[in-house]
Design a protein around this motif. Structure first.
Motif, PDB file in Angstrom:
ATOM      1  N   SER A   1      30.513  31.464  33.920  1.00 56.58           N
ATOM      2  CA  SER A   1      30.730  32.400  35.025  1.00 56.58           C
ATOM      3  C   SER A   1      30.356  33.824  34.646  1.00 56.58           C
ATOM      4  O   SER A   1      30.216  34.693  35.509  1.00 56.58           O
ATOM      5  CB  SER A   1      32.198  32.360  35.474  1.00 56.58           C
ATOM      6  OG  SER A   1      33.046  32.979  34.521  1.00 56.58           O
TER       7      SER A   1
ATOM      8  N   TRP B   1      42.623  42.960  39.925  1.00 56.55           N
ATOM      9  CA  TRP B   1      42.515  43.930  38.839  1.00 56.55           C
ATOM     10  C   TRP B   1      43.869  44.510  38.436  1.00 56.55           C
ATOM     11  O   TRP B   1      44.171  44.622  37.248  1.00 56.55           O
ATOM     12  CB  TRP B   1      41.561  45.054  39.234  1.00 56.55           C
ATOM     13  CG  TRP B   1      41.617  46.236  38.305  1.00 56.55           C
ATOM     14  CD1 TRP B   1      42.082  47.487  38.581  1.00 56.55           C
ATOM     15  CD2 TRP B   1      41.204  46.264  36.929  1.00 56.55           C
ATOM     16  NE1 TRP B   1      41.991  48.292  37.476  1.00 56.55           N
ATOM     17  CE2 TRP B   1      41.454  47.572  36.446  1.00 56.55           C
ATOM     18  CE3 TRP B   1      40.661  45.317  36.066  1.00 56.55           C
ATOM     19  CZ2 TRP B   1      41.166  47.954  35.138  1.00 56.55           C
ATOM     20  CZ3 TRP B   1      40.378  45.690  34.754  1.00 56.55           C
ATOM     21  CH2 TRP B   1      40.634  46.996  34.302  1.00 56.55           C
TER      22      TRP B   1
ATOM     23  N   GLN C   1      39.500  33.990  32.420  1.00 53.22           N
ATOM     24  CA  GLN C   1      38.680  33.962  33.630  1.00 53.22           C
ATOM     25  C   GLN C   1      38.680  35.330  34.313  1.00 53.22           C
ATOM     26  O   GLN C   1      37.633  35.826  34.754  1.00 53.22           O
ATOM     27  CB  GLN C   1      39.218  32.903  34.592  1.00 53.22           C
ATOM     28  CG  GLN C   1      38.493  32.845  35.941  1.00 53.22           C
ATOM     29  CD  GLN C   1      37.047  32.402  35.794  1.00 53.22           C
ATOM     30  OE1 GLN C   1      36.784  31.297  35.320  1.00 53.22           O
ATOM     31  NE2 GLN C   1      36.112  33.242  36.192  1.00 53.22           N
ATOM     32  N   ALA C   2      39.849  35.955  34.377  1.00 56.73           N
ATOM     33  CA  ALA C   2      39.942  37.274  35.002  1.00 56.73           C
ATOM     34  C   ALA C   2      39.185  38.326  34.196  1.00 56.73           C
ATOM     35  O   ALA C   2      38.658  39.292  34.760  1.00 56.73           O
ATOM     36  CB  ALA C   2      41.407  37.673  35.154  1.00 56.73           C
TER      37      ALA C   2
ATOM     38  N   GLN D   1      36.370  37.873  32.761  1.00 61.61           N
ATOM     39  CA  GLN D   1      34.984  37.786  33.231  1.00 61.61           C
ATOM     40  C   GLN D   1      34.835  38.493  34.578  1.00 61.61           C
ATOM     41  O   GLN D   1      33.876  39.231  34.806  1.00 61.61           O
ATOM     42  CB  GLN D   1      34.558  36.318  33.363  1.00 61.61           C
ATOM     43  CG  GLN D   1      34.664  35.494  32.095  1.00 61.61           C
ATOM     44  CD  GLN D   1      33.690  35.931  31.012  1.00 61.61           C
ATOM     45  OE1 GLN D   1      32.894  36.845  31.182  1.00 61.61           O
ATOM     46  NE2 GLN D   1      33.762  35.284  29.863  1.00 61.61           N
ATOM     47  N   GLN D   2      35.789  38.270  35.460  1.00 63.46           N
ATOM     48  CA  GLN D   2      35.713  38.856  36.795  1.00 63.46           C
ATOM     49  C   GLN D   2      35.738  40.385  36.735  1.00 63.46           C
ATOM     50  O   GLN D   2      35.052  41.057  37.515  1.00 63.46           O
ATOM     51  CB  GLN D   2      36.873  38.358  37.654  1.00 63.46           C
ATOM     52  CG  GLN D   2      36.872  38.924  39.074  1.00 63.46           C
ATOM     53  CD  GLN D   2      38.091  38.488  39.867  1.00 63.46           C
ATOM     54  OE1 GLN D   2      38.952  37.784  39.356  1.00 63.46           O
ATOM     55  NE2 GLN D   2      38.167  38.904  41.113  1.00 63.46           N
ATOM     56  N   HIS D   3      36.525  40.934  35.822  1.00 59.12           N
ATOM     57  CA  HIS D   3      36.717  42.387  35.763  1.00 59.12           C
ATOM     58  C   HIS D   3      35.915  43.035  34.633  1.00 59.12           C
ATOM     59  O   HIS D   3      36.252  44.131  34.180  1.00 59.12           O
ATOM     60  CB  HIS D   3      38.205  42.698  35.606  1.00 59.12           C
ATOM     61  CG  HIS D   3      39.050  42.147  36.710  1.00 59.12           C
ATOM     62  ND1 HIS D   3      38.849  42.468  38.036  1.00 59.12           N
ATOM     63  CD2 HIS D   3      40.089  41.266  36.690  1.00 59.12           C
ATOM     64  CE1 HIS D   3      39.735  41.827  38.787  1.00 59.12           C
ATOM     65  NE2 HIS D   3      40.491  41.093  37.998  1.00 59.12           N
TER      66      HIS D   3
ATOM     67  N   PRO E   1      41.214  33.963  40.475  1.00 59.31           N
ATOM     68  CA  PRO E   1      41.460  34.894  39.362  1.00 59.31           C
ATOM     69  C   PRO E   1      42.384  36.042  39.767  1.00 59.31           C
ATOM     70  O   PRO E   1      42.467  36.419  40.939  1.00 59.31           O
ATOM     71  CB  PRO E   1      40.058  35.417  39.025  1.00 59.31           C
ATOM     72  CG  PRO E   1      39.115  34.405  39.572  1.00 59.31           C
ATOM     73  CD  PRO E   1      39.787  33.869  40.801  1.00 59.31           C
TER      74      PRO E   1
END
Length: 207
Positions: free
Chosen positions: A205, A21, A58-59, A61-63, A18
């Motif tokens: 995720s 930031w 996807q990113a 979700q990560q951030h 991913p």
């Protein structure tokens, strides 16, 4: 770096890696975002747009923590709509409908809607209205009843008209009645099943 180089850089990363930031923040910035999608539409690079949308989702979700609840939901809605738009513009109707159903199944983000819409567009709107228990779908408004001032409506309601048109086109094609041919499918395009799997994996995720 121009916008095409930026998109190339984003897509050059492994799909399982991913965006960091800073890259994510710059890409989702309004100025970059508008330029990016203008370029994708101008070059008709819809498969690149689809892949970019999936990676940015996807990113997101990560951030999630850095975005905060409002930013997270806003970016989710924007990216889900962009993914559907790419499939629509590429004439990938089967994949569009499959993705639409997957998004409907796995998401619950809502937008505010005037309550009198339930009276004006009740049969179409009612399945998308969030109930007090968190589920979706309310009964038709009884005749003469006063509608609520506002409703929380699943964001896909605004895509319902387009979905209906695509279903109609697909039915016409299958009946041999479609007037215009579809765009040819890119040999490297993700299959409908692969898109569904990516969407499901991204959603899972989130925890």
């Amino acid at each position: 770096m121009n916008i095409q180089e930026w998109l190339t850089q984003v897509l050059a990363r492994p799909a399982a890696d991913p965006l960091d930031w800073e890259s994510y923040r710059v890409t989702m910035d309004e100025t970059t975002w508008k330029a990016l999608w203008r370029d994708i539409e101008a070059t008709q690079a819809y498969e690149d747009g689809l892949e970019a949308g999936l990676r940015l989702l996807q990113a997101t979700q990560q951030h999630r923590g850095q975005l905060g609840p409002r930013g997270y939901q806003a970016n989710q809605i924007l990216l889900y709509r962009s993914i559907l738009a790419m499939l629509d513009k590429a004439d990938r109707w089967d994949a569009y409908l499959a993705a639409w159903e997957t998004i409907w199944k796995h998401t619950s983000a809502c937008l505010p809607c005037r309550g009198d819409a339930l009276r004006d567009d009740g049969p179409r709107l009612a399945p998308f209205v969030r109930r007090p228990d968190g589920g979706f779908g309310v009964p038709p408004l009884p005749y003469g009843a006063v509608p609520p001032k506002t409703l929380a409506v699943h964001f896909l309601y605004q895509q319902l008209h387009r979905k209906t048109l695509i279903e109609r086109k697909l039915a016409q094609e299958r009946a041999g009645k479609l007037v215009a041919d579809r765009r040819p499918l890119d040999p490297a395009a993700l299959t409908a099943e692969a898109i569904q799997a990516r969407l499901t994996q991204i959603r899972e995720s989130a925890g």
